[in-house]
Design a protein around this motif. Structure first.
Motif, short mmCIF file in Angstrom:
data_model
loop_
_atom_site.label_atom_id
_atom_site.label_comp_id
_atom_site.label_asym_id
_atom_site.label_seq_id
_atom_site.Cartn_x
_atom_site.Cartn_y
_atom_site.Cartn_z
N ARG A 147 0.84 -1.21 0.00
CA ARG A 147 0.00 0.00 0.00
C ARG A 147 0.87 1.26 0.00
NH1 ARG A 147 -3.02 -1.72 3.62
NH2 ARG A 147 -2.12 -0.66 5.40
N VAL A 148 1.90 1.28 0.86
CA VAL A 148 2.77 2.47 0.94
C VAL A 148 3.47 2.71 -0.40
CG1 VAL A 148 4.78 3.46 2.09
CG2 VAL A 148 3.11 2.17 3.42
N LEU A 149 3.97 1.65 -0.99
CA LEU A 149 4.70 1.81 -2.26
C LEU A 149 3.75 2.18 -3.40
CD1 LEU A 149 7.27 -1.13 -2.11
CD2 LEU A 149 7.71 1.30 -1.71
N ARG A 151 1.01 3.78 -3.30
CA ARG A 151 0.57 5.18 -3.20
C ARG A 151 1.74 6.14 -3.45
NH1 ARG A 151 -3.35 4.43 2.12
NH2 ARG A 151 -5.19 3.71 0.97
N SER A 152 2.87 5.85 -2.84
CA SER A 152 4.00 6.78 -2.97
C SER A 152 4.41 6.95 -4.42
CB SER A 152 5.20 6.27 -2.18
OG SER A 152 4.90 6.23 -0.82
N TYR A 153 4.36 5.84 -5.18
CA TYR A 153 4.85 5.89 -6.58
C TYR A 153 3.71 5.76 -7.60
CZ TYR A 153 9.49 5.79 -4.65
OH TYR A 153 10.63 6.12 -3.96
N LYS A 200 -8.13 5.47 6.07
CA LYS A 200 -7.94 6.86 6.52
C LYS A 200 -6.46 7.17 6.71
CE LYS A 200 -12.22 7.79 8.96
NZ LYS A 200 -12.86 7.31 10.15
N PRO A 201 -5.71 7.26 5.62
CA PRO A 201 -4.28 7.56 5.79
C PRO A 201 -4.07 8.96 6.39
CG PRO A 201 -4.91 7.64 3.47
CD PRO A 201 -6.09 7.11 4.21
N ASP A 202 -3.08 9.04 7.27
CA ASP A 202 -2.80 10.31 7.94
C ASP A 202 -1.69 11.04 7.17
OD1 ASP A 202 -2.49 12.35 9.69
OD2 ASP A 202 -1.69 11.15 11.34
N CYS A 203 -2.02 11.51 5.98
CA CYS A 203 -1.00 12.08 5.09
C CYS A 203 -0.30 13.30 5.68
CB CYS A 203 -1.61 12.41 3.74
SG CYS A 203 -2.32 10.95 2.96
N PRO A 204 -1.00 14.22 6.34
CA PRO A 204 -0.28 15.39 6.85
C PRO A 204 0.85 15.01 7.82
CG PRO A 204 -2.64 15.77 6.89
CD PRO A 204 -2.45 14.33 6.51
N ASP A 205 0.69 13.88 8.53
CA ASP A 205 1.74 13.47 9.47
C ASP A 205 2.67 12.41 8.90
OD1 ASP A 205 1.31 15.10 11.53
OD2 ASP A 205 -0.04 13.76 12.63
N CYS A 206 2.55 12.14 7.62
CA CYS A 206 3.36 11.06 7.03
C CYS A 206 4.71 11.60 6.58
CB CYS A 206 2.59 10.47 5.85
SG CYS A 206 3.57 9.25 4.95
N PRO A 207 5.79 10.91 6.92
CA PRO A 207 7.12 11.40 6.52
C PRO A 207 7.33 11.35 5.01
CG PRO A 207 7.27 9.21 7.50
CD PRO A 207 5.86 9.67 7.70
N LEU A 208 6.44 10.65 4.29
CA LEU A 208 6.63 10.50 2.84
C LEU A 208 5.75 11.46 2.02
CD1 LEU A 208 6.63 6.59 2.82
CD2 LEU A 208 8.61 8.10 2.68
N SER A 209 5.00 12.32 2.71
CA SER A 209 3.98 13.11 2.00
C SER A 209 4.57 14.05 0.94
CB SER A 209 3.11 13.88 2.99
OG SER A 209 3.93 14.75 3.73
N ALA A 214 0.49 9.82 -5.00
CA ALA A 214 -0.97 9.70 -4.81
C ALA A 214 -1.50 10.87 -3.99
CB ALA A 214 -1.30 8.38 -4.13
N TYR A 215 -0.80 11.20 -2.91
CA TYR A 215 -1.24 12.30 -2.04
C TYR A 215 -1.24 13.63 -2.81
CZ TYR A 215 -1.16 15.64 1.85
OH TYR A 215 -1.42 16.67 2.71
N ASN A 216 -0.17 13.87 -3.53
CA ASN A 216 -0.04 15.16 -4.20
C ASN A 216 -0.89 15.29 -5.46
OD1 ASN A 216 1.95 16.77 -2.56
ND2 ASN A 216 3.00 14.81 -2.75
N SER A 219 -5.26 11.47 -5.26
CA SER A 219 -5.86 10.25 -5.83
C SER A 219 -5.57 9.01 -4.98
CB SER A 219 -5.35 10.05 -7.27
OG SER A 219 -3.94 9.96 -7.25
N ILE A 220 -5.47 9.23 -3.66
CA ILE A 220 -5.09 8.12 -2.76
C ILE A 220 -6.02 6.92 -2.90
CG2 ILE A 220 -4.82 7.46 -0.33
CD1 ILE A 220 -4.23 10.50 0.09
N GLU A 221 -7.32 7.20 -3.04
CA GLU A 221 -8.27 6.05 -3.05
C GLU A 221 -8.09 5.15 -4.26
OE1 GLU A 221 -9.91 9.35 -5.16
OE2 GLU A 221 -9.02 9.24 -3.19
S1 SF4 Z 1 1.39 10.64 2.09
FE1 SF4 Z 1 -0.49 9.56 2.55
S2 SF4 Z 1 -0.82 8.18 0.86
FE2 SF4 Z 1 1.30 8.87 0.73
S3 SF4 Z 1 2.45 7.29 1.78
FE3 SF4 Z 1 1.98 8.87 3.26
S4 SF4 Z 1 0.05 8.24 4.26
FE4 SF4 Z 1 0.32 7.04 2.39
#
Ligand code: SF4
Length: 351
Positions: A147-149, A151-153, A200-209, A214-216, A219-221
């Motif tokens: 899931r992380v990969l 979405r990230s890519y 419910k991904p917590d994107c604002p607190d994610c170190p990869l945001s 997907a986040y940017n 289109s995460i869903e």
């Molecule tokens: S920013 Fe959001 S969608 Fe992207 S990896 Fe982090 S939690 Fe997942």
């Protein structure tokens, strides 16, 4: 347009997250014992950490080493797994322990390719064991990491599809660092379980945001892609409950298939039963991951025909290896599927 993370920046961020927030105190952490790491990896497949903890502790208390597990009986192992579901995991674990005992003199193999040859261990689990227990730079790709990969890519498609899976593995291999691999792998699992959750991904607190595609692109869903839909199949069975002198008759299921190796109620065909000798109890549905089991329990009445009782005391339709009678207390000592156990405890308490 957002540029994707470079592999080195990605892994640096993930390792930083591990040092700041990663889970380090679960019962199977802080050890390099491959047996404990393996057991936890298998229990955690399709199962939440909080559910696994008491099962893991009880299992390790009863079978502290791979040799103890290899020497345990099928019933002992299944009883320790009872309620955790996906029972082929327990059967494979037991089989693999016996192979380690006989073919590897009780010493867990270190090479990921060899680890992967053991029953029930796929490429990701082998990678996790090799990195956590032996410090090797092996990649992992469990559901959380996928899931992380994805979405990230922005990797499109359902991960069950071969091509999509291949793309995810390539990304996992590219991003896995040669140093601090265990910390990276642990943090990827944690990020997927705690931050980049399914709904419910917590994107604002994610170190990869910052560079998450997907986040940017909002289109995460869409990631990971969903499995193409098929109608959900269902199967109907009749379970015969035969209670005599406060004991219930159970059949042992064949070793493979649903609830393999567990003790369960005999499956019968209703037309074999004469209506005045049975009582239909409330039907219920037990949901498996890929189909529904519609269960109609049939209670054999206490004055049922002796021949009928006798006939159903023997393996019939399921042809199990064994049939036997158990009291309420004895039910705690054998492996039972959860719906059977729930049904019987209530009936035997009331009998
Ligand atoms: S920013 Fe959001 S969608 Fe992207 S990896 Fe982090 S939690 Fe997942």
């Amino acid at each position: 347009m957002t540029t994707p993370w470079s592999p080195t920046d990605f892994s640096a961020k993930v390792i930083e997250y591990y040092h700041a927030h990663g889970r380090k105190h679960l019962p199977w952490q802080g050890t390099q014992d491959p047996y404990k790491i393996w057991l936890s990896e298998i229990m955690l497949q399709q199962t939440q950490v909080t559910t696994v903890i008491p099962y893991f502790e009880r299992f390790i208390e009863s079978f502290p080493t791979v040799t103890d597990l290899a020497q345990a009986t099928d019933d002992q192992v299944m009883q320790h797994w009872s309620g955790l579901g996906y029972y082929s995991r327990a059967r494979n674990l037991h089989k693999a322990a016996q192979i380690i005992e006989t073919e590897f003199s009780g010493v867990f193999p270190q090479d990921p390719e060899t680890i992967e040859t053991l029953p029930g261990i796929g490429r990701s689990t082998a990678g996790a064991i090799a990195s956590f227990a032996f410090g090797q730079p092996t990649a992992i790709l469990d559901g959380n990491v996928k899931r992380v990969l994805a979405r990230s890519y922005a990797i499109e498609g359902w991960p069950g599809n071969g091509k999509v899976l291949k793309a995810l593995w390539q990304r996992a291999e590219t991003n896995t660092p040669q140093q601090e691999t265990a910390a990276y792998n642990q943090a990827m699992m944690d990020l997927g379980a705690i931050v980049c959750t399914r709904s419910k991904p917590d994107c604002p607190d994610c170190p990869l945001s910052k560079h998450c595609l997907a986040y940017n692109s909002n289109s995460i869903e869409q990631y990971p892609g969903k499995k193409p839909k098929k109608a959900r199949p269902s199967k109907s069975v009749y379970w015969l409950i035969n209670i005599r002198q406060e004991k219930v008759l159970l059949h042992k299921r064949p070793p493979s298939g649903i609830w393999g190796g567990l003790w369960a109620l005999p499956e019968v065909q209703q037309k074999e039963m004469s209506p005045d000798q049975i009582q239909q109890l409330d039907p219920f549905v037990h949901k498996f991951s890929h189909y529904d089991l519609q269960v109609q329990p049939l209670l054999l009445s206490s004055n049922a025909d002796k021949a009928l009782v006798e006939k159903n005391s023997h393996p019939s339709i399921m042809e199990p290896a064994q049939a036997d009678w158990f009291s309420l207390n004895q039910l705690n000592e054998i492996g039972l599927p959860t719906p059977v156990s729930k049904l019987l405890v209530k009936l035997l308490e009331d009998s």
